[in-house]
Design a protein around this motif. Structure first.
Motif, PDB file in Angstrom:
ATOM      1  N   THR A 206       0.837  -1.211   0.000  1.00  0.00           N
ATOM      2  CA  THR A 206       0.000   0.000   0.000  1.00  0.00           C
ATOM      3  C   THR A 206       0.864   1.250   0.000  1.00  0.00           C
ATOM      4  OG1 THR A 206      -1.752  -1.170   1.181  1.00  0.00           O
ATOM      5  CG2 THR A 206      -1.819   1.224   1.213  1.00  0.00           C
ATOM      6  N   VAL A 207       1.900   1.286   0.839  1.00  0.00           N
ATOM      7  CA  VAL A 207       2.808   2.439   0.857  1.00  0.00           C
ATOM      8  C   VAL A 207       3.484   2.582  -0.494  1.00  0.00           C
ATOM      9  CG1 VAL A 207       4.906   3.388   1.886  1.00  0.00           C
ATOM     10  CG2 VAL A 207       3.183   2.304   3.348  1.00  0.00           C
ATOM     11  N   ALA A 208       3.912   1.490  -1.066  1.00  0.00           N
ATOM     12  CA  ALA A 208       4.574   1.541  -2.374  1.00  0.00           C
ATOM     13  C   ALA A 208       3.629   2.092  -3.432  1.00  0.00           C
ATOM     14  CB  ALA A 208       5.060   0.155  -2.765  1.00  0.00           C
ATOM     15  N   SER A 209       2.315   1.754  -3.326  1.00  0.00           N
ATOM     16  CA  SER A 209       1.358   2.276  -4.308  1.00  0.00           C
ATOM     17  C   SER A 209       1.169   3.782  -4.145  1.00  0.00           C
ATOM     18  CB  SER A 209       0.021   1.554  -4.175  1.00  0.00           C
ATOM     19  OG  SER A 209      -0.609   1.866  -2.934  1.00  0.00           O
ATOM     20  N   LEU A 210       1.175   4.269  -2.916  1.00  0.00           N
ATOM     21  CA  LEU A 210       1.072   5.716  -2.678  1.00  0.00           C
ATOM     22  C   LEU A 210       2.304   6.456  -3.206  1.00  0.00           C
ATOM     23  CD1 LEU A 210      -0.311   5.678   0.992  1.00  0.00           C
ATOM     24  CD2 LEU A 210      -1.589   6.184  -1.096  1.00  0.00           C
ATOM     25  N   VAL A 211       3.477   5.905  -2.939  1.00  0.00           N
ATOM     26  CA  VAL A 211       4.735   6.511  -3.402  1.00  0.00           C
ATOM     27  C   VAL A 211       4.775   6.559  -4.917  1.00  0.00           C
ATOM     28  CG1 VAL A 211       7.219   6.099  -3.514  1.00  0.00           C
ATOM     29  CG2 VAL A 211       6.012   5.901  -1.324  1.00  0.00           C
TER      30      VAL A 211
ATOM     31  N   GLU B  86       2.445   9.374  -6.309  1.00  0.00           N
ATOM     32  CA  GLU B  86       2.795  10.758  -6.052  1.00  0.00           C
ATOM     33  C   GLU B  86       4.167  11.167  -6.618  1.00  0.00           C
ATOM     34  OE1 GLU B  86       0.964  13.088  -4.726  1.00  0.00           O
ATOM     35  OE2 GLU B  86      -0.706  11.921  -3.933  1.00  0.00           O
ATOM     36  N   GLY B  87       5.111  10.267  -6.660  1.00  0.00           N
ATOM     37  CA  GLY B  87       6.456  10.614  -7.102  1.00  0.00           C
ATOM     38  C   GLY B  87       6.646  10.442  -8.601  1.00  0.00           C
ATOM     39  N   LYS B  88       7.847  10.907  -9.053  1.00  0.00           N
ATOM     40  CA  LYS B  88       8.127  10.844 -10.490  1.00  0.00           C
ATOM     41  C   LYS B  88       9.378  10.028 -10.811  1.00  0.00           C
ATOM     42  CE  LYS B  88       5.965  15.301 -11.408  1.00  0.00           C
ATOM     43  NZ  LYS B  88       4.804  14.693 -12.089  1.00  0.00           N
ATOM     44  N   ASN B  89      10.203   9.772  -9.820  1.00  0.00           N
ATOM     45  CA  ASN B  89      11.433   9.012 -10.068  1.00  0.00           C
ATOM     46  C   ASN B  89      11.861   8.335  -8.769  1.00  0.00           C
ATOM     47  OD1 ASN B  89      12.976  11.074  -8.540  1.00  0.00           O
ATOM     48  ND2 ASN B  89      12.636  12.334 -10.366  1.00  0.00           N
ATOM     49  N   HIS B  90      12.955   7.620  -8.833  1.00  0.00           N
ATOM     50  CA  HIS B  90      13.368   6.828  -7.682  1.00  0.00           C
ATOM     51  C   HIS B  90      13.755   7.721  -6.493  1.00  0.00           C
ATOM     52  CE1 HIS B  90      14.761   3.235  -5.659  1.00  0.00           C
ATOM     53  NE2 HIS B  90      15.899   3.862  -5.338  1.00  0.00           N
TER      54      HIS B  90
ATOM     55  N   ARG C 290      11.918   7.582  -2.715  1.00  0.00           N
ATOM     56  CA  ARG C 290      12.550   7.396  -1.406  1.00  0.00           C
ATOM     57  C   ARG C 290      12.105   8.502  -0.422  1.00  0.00           C
ATOM     58  NH1 ARG C 290      18.655   6.840  -1.116  1.00  0.00           N
ATOM     59  NH2 ARG C 290      18.030   6.058   0.947  1.00  0.00           N
ATOM     60  N   LYS C 291      12.024   9.747  -0.906  1.00  0.00           N
ATOM     61  CA  LYS C 291      11.592  10.855  -0.038  1.00  0.00           C
ATOM     62  C   LYS C 291      10.107  10.744   0.281  1.00  0.00           C
ATOM     63  CE  LYS C 291      15.176  14.075  -1.565  1.00  0.00           C
ATOM     64  NZ  LYS C 291      15.493  15.343  -2.245  1.00  0.00           N
ATOM     65  N   MET C 292       9.336  10.287  -0.711  1.00  0.00           N
ATOM     66  CA  MET C 292       7.897  10.097  -0.483  1.00  0.00           C
ATOM     67  C   MET C 292       7.658   9.055   0.602  1.00  0.00           C
ATOM     68  SD  MET C 292       5.897  11.933  -2.452  1.00  0.00           S
ATOM     69  CE  MET C 292       6.045  12.975  -3.893  1.00  0.00           C
ATOM     70  N   SER C 293       8.378   7.958   0.555  1.00  0.00           N
ATOM     71  CA  SER C 293       8.204   6.909   1.569  1.00  0.00           C
ATOM     72  C   SER C 293       8.602   7.426   2.960  1.00  0.00           C
ATOM     73  CB  SER C 293       9.038   5.665   1.209  1.00  0.00           C
ATOM     74  OG  SER C 293      10.417   5.978   1.158  1.00  0.00           O
TER      75      SER C 293
ATOM     76  N   ALA D 162      12.244   1.553  -3.052  1.00  0.00           N
ATOM     77  CA  ALA D 162      12.308   2.830  -2.312  1.00  0.00           C
ATOM     78  C   ALA D 162      11.516   2.750  -1.019  1.00  0.00           C
ATOM     79  CB  ALA D 162      11.771   3.956  -3.184  1.00  0.00           C
ATOM     80  N   THR D 163      10.413   2.014  -1.042  1.00  0.00           N
ATOM     81  CA  THR D 163       9.595   1.852   0.165  1.00  0.00           C
ATOM     82  C   THR D 163      10.361   1.075   1.224  1.00  0.00           C
ATOM     83  OG1 THR D 163       7.557   1.936  -1.124  1.00  0.00           O
ATOM     84  CG2 THR D 163       7.441   0.888   1.048  1.00  0.00           C
ATOM     85  N   LEU D 164      11.126   0.123   0.786  1.00  0.00           N
ATOM     86  CA  LEU D 164      11.912  -0.681   1.718  1.00  0.00           C
ATOM     87  C   LEU D 164      13.183   0.025   2.171  1.00  0.00           C
ATOM     88  CD1 LEU D 164      11.589  -4.163  -0.047  1.00  0.00           C
ATOM     89  CD2 LEU D 164      10.289  -3.297   1.930  1.00  0.00           C
ATOM     90  N   ASN D 165      13.544   1.095   1.480  1.00  0.00           N
ATOM     91  CA  ASN D 165      14.761   1.838   1.824  1.00  0.00           C
ATOM     92  C   ASN D 165      14.494   3.337   1.719  1.00  0.00           C
ATOM     93  OD1 ASN D 165      17.446   2.416   2.427  1.00  0.00           O
ATOM     94  ND2 ASN D 165      18.096   2.200   0.272  1.00  0.00           N
ATOM     95  N   PRO D 166      13.786   3.910   2.694  1.00  0.00           N
ATOM     96  CA  PRO D 166      13.441   5.338   2.627  1.00  0.00           C
ATOM     97  C   PRO D 166      14.665   6.247   2.777  1.00  0.00           C
ATOM     98  CG  PRO D 166      12.797   4.425   4.750  1.00  0.00           C
ATOM     99  CD  PRO D 166      13.266   3.264   3.919  1.00  0.00           C
ATOM    100  N   ASP D 167      14.459   7.528   2.516  1.00  0.00           N
ATOM    101  CA  ASP D 167      15.547   8.515   2.499  1.00  0.00           C
ATOM    102  C   ASP D 167      16.064   8.862   3.894  1.00  0.00           C
ATOM    103  OD1 ASP D 167      16.041  11.801   2.540  1.00  0.00           O
ATOM    104  OD2 ASP D 167      17.035  10.693   0.885  1.00  0.00           O
ATOM    105  N   HIS D 168      15.218   8.835   4.849  1.00  0.00           N
ATOM    106  CA  HIS D 168      15.547   9.196   6.250  1.00  0.00           C
ATOM    107  C   HIS D 168      16.004  10.669   6.363  1.00  0.00           C
ATOM    108  CE1 HIS D 168      15.108   5.096   7.640  1.00  0.00           C
ATOM    109  NE2 HIS D 168      15.999   4.666   6.739  1.00  0.00           N
TER     110      HIS D 168
END
Length: 589
Positions: free
Chosen positions: A454-459, A462-466, A470-473, A543-549
């Protein structure tokens, strides 16, 4: 009349015989009534012409052997008959003129046994055919020996080899009386099969073999001395074979030159109304594509397709897949069709695509009534291969949402909505298992693997690239925290509101959205929606599994292209004001 002193009739002879001609036949027997030389003095004169005496060394050697044999025989006879003398004919050396009328001084003993006949010679030294019985004489070592038989070589020191003992030699010369060929009468002649090559016998003309006759003739003649006849049918067959070989070689050469230097065979136009599905496998080259198209009857030759694809700037961008193509179309038309991805008989699920669009595409490609695939998905979701942790939320809108993995799916005549949905679900399940989302869900502060999707689908929505993903997650995870007093654990993603509405509108009334009560409306409820709002791709999942922090809490895309992230609400409000001013200017307000 010959110039070698024979009679008026012709005598058979061989020009290659080293002892041709009668170079003197001392002591040779003749047939009765035959004279070795004619009565003409001129013939006798030519017979002793020196230039014809010894044309070859072998002849002199042969005469020497014969004369020695004669001398030994005379010595034996003289010992038996001391008073008998031979008179040498001065005109013919080596020939005895006859016998002197001498008799033995002692008569034979009465008890002596009469011995074999002794030949009686005429005045020229030839056997007259008459014989007389003679008394027993001492054993003659040469008795019973044919004077014309071949004598062993090497009888005397320095004597040369006998050239008549080898396999390749001519047979020993015969006396003149024996040289006449006894021709067989037609009814007595054996019918000899034609052993020529084209008649099917032997190995060609008998060029190296003797015919077995006394004359020793050679060179492909039959026993009767007549040339061998060729079969007309054999010649006809040979001609047909030759023409076939020449014709086949010519055709092969023409085909080779045409294929090498001529234009490849090609059809003209856009093809017929008959369509065929052509499947191009992955990593297929232009040559393999051309052969597949030719086998399907689409193009006339593989080379024509290769030439057309090479000439087209996009010819090498042809994708693998199933193409519905008309038969008998030109190679250029086939290339033009295949470089257009919309012509592929495939369904492509893009990253972030919603299930509603996937269902509609399947219905359209398979020619099904609208809504057919959606009804199957909602009704048979549990039988389509979903993992055990999927579809358990009671308010989920579509159990298959997020499980139709983005990829290209080739359609064939056997494809059905069920088969395609199962294939998509299987791909998604395999990818999720590969990424290990079940074990990583707790580490991310999520309740179950479904929430990871679900988080990956939201990211992805809303986002445009990798980097955005990561920032979206990071934004999602920070807003889900219990310490979030800025948004009060509300996600507030516009994509969730649009998902409910089935739209993709960026300009909607936030006040209305916040008042709209729905489990998927993150402007109205806290936390994540019951399920995914689309089908995330690999980039969004990783990206969902490795967010930007980076501590991001807000984001906005001012120009619709670039997304700007902020950590405080004040920074966010400034970006929102900038965004609204741009939108009014764009709309002419």
């Amino acid at each position: 009349m010959t110039e070698y002193g024979r009679g008026h009739g012709s005598e058979p002879w061989h020009p290659e015989d080293p002892l041709y001609g009668d170079q003197g036949w001392a002591g040779h027997q003749t047939q009765q009534g035959q004279v070795p030389y004619g009565d003409d003095p001129q013939q006798q004169q030519y017979a002793q012409d020196p230039q014809y005496q010894q044309p070859y060394p072998q002849q002199a050697q042969y005469q020497q052997n014969q004369q020695q044999a004669q001398y030994q025989q005379q010595a034996q006879q003289q010992a038996q008959y001391p008073q008998q003398q031979y008179v040498q004919d001065p005109q013919y050396p080596g020939h005895q003129q006859g016998y002197a009328p001498q008799y033995a001084q002692q008569a034979p003993h009465p008890q002596q046994v009469q011995h074999p006949q002794q030949p009686v010679y005429d005045s020229q030294g030839w056997d007259t055919g008459q014989h007389q019985y003679m008394a027993t004489a001492p054993a003659d070592p040469y008795a019973g020996v044919d004077p014309y038989a071949q004598q062993p070589a090497g009888g005397y020191p320095g004597e040369g080899p006998d050239l008549y003992t080898t396999d390749e030699a001519y047979p020993p010369p015969q006396p003149p009386g024996r040289r006449h060929l006894e021709r067989q009468l037609p009814e007595q002649q054996d019918e000899e099969p034609d052993d020529s090559f084209f008649a099917g016998g032997g190995d060609g003309d008998d060029e190296d073999g003797d015919d077995g006759g006394a004359g020793g003739r050679r060179g492909g003649r039959s026993k009767g001395g007549q040339p061998k006849k060729r079969s007309g049918m054999a010649c006809l067959i040979a001609a047909v074979v030759i023409l076939g070989v020449v014709g086949g070689g010519g055709y092969y050469g023409y085909t080779y030159l045409k294929a090498k230097f001529g234009a490849a065979e090609d059809f003209a136009g856009e093809g017929t109304t008959e369509l065929v599905d052509v499947e191009i496998p992955k990593d297929a080259g232009l040559g393999q594509m051309g052969r597949i198209l030719k086998e399907a009857g689409v193009v006339a030759s593989a080379q024509a397709f290769v030439d057309a694809a090479t000439a087209n700037p996009k010819g090498k961008s042809i994708q693998p897949g199933i193409y519905p193509m008309p038969k008998k179309m030109s190679a250029a038309a086939a290339v033009a069709l295949m470089i257009d991805p919309t012509k592929l008989n495939v369904i492509t699920v893009t990253e972030g695509m919603r299930n509603a669009r996937v269902y509609a595409a399947i219905d359209k490609k398979l020619g099904k009534p609208e809504g057919t695939t959606k009804d199957i998905a909602l009704r048979d979701a549990k039988s389509l291969g979903l993992p055990a942790w999927a579809g358990n939320h009671p308010k989920i809108m579509d159990p298959l949402e997020g499980f139709l993995y983005p990829a290209r799916y080739d359609l064939s005549k056997d494809s059905t909505p069920e088969s395609l949905l199962k294939q998509m679900v299987a791909n998604a399940t395999a990818k999720y298992s590969e990424l290990g989302i079940e074990s990583k869900a707790k580490d991310l502060g999520l309740e179950n693997p479904l929430q990871v999707v679900t988080v990956a689908s939201l990211v992805n929505a809303e986002g445009k690239n990798h980097d955005d993903f990561r920032k979206m997650s990071e934004v999602v995870y920070n807003r889900l925290k219990k310490t979030n007093d800025v948004t009060n654990r509300k996600i507030e993603f516009d994509s969730t509101y649009n998902y409910i509405k089935g739209t993709s509108d960026l300009n909607f009334n936030i006040s209305e959205a916040r008042k709209f009560v729905h489990a998927y409306n993150t402007h109205n409820v806290e936390g994540l929606p019951p399920g995914p709002i689309g089908n995330p791709g690999a980039d969004a999942l990783t990206a969902t599994l490795n967010p930007d922090h980076g501590g991001w809490m807000f984001f906005v895309s001012v120009d619709g292209e670039k997304t700007t992230f902020t950590q405080t609400y004040d920074e966010h409000l400034k970006l929102v004001d900038e965004f609204q001013a741009r939108q009014k200017q764009k709309n002419g307000g």
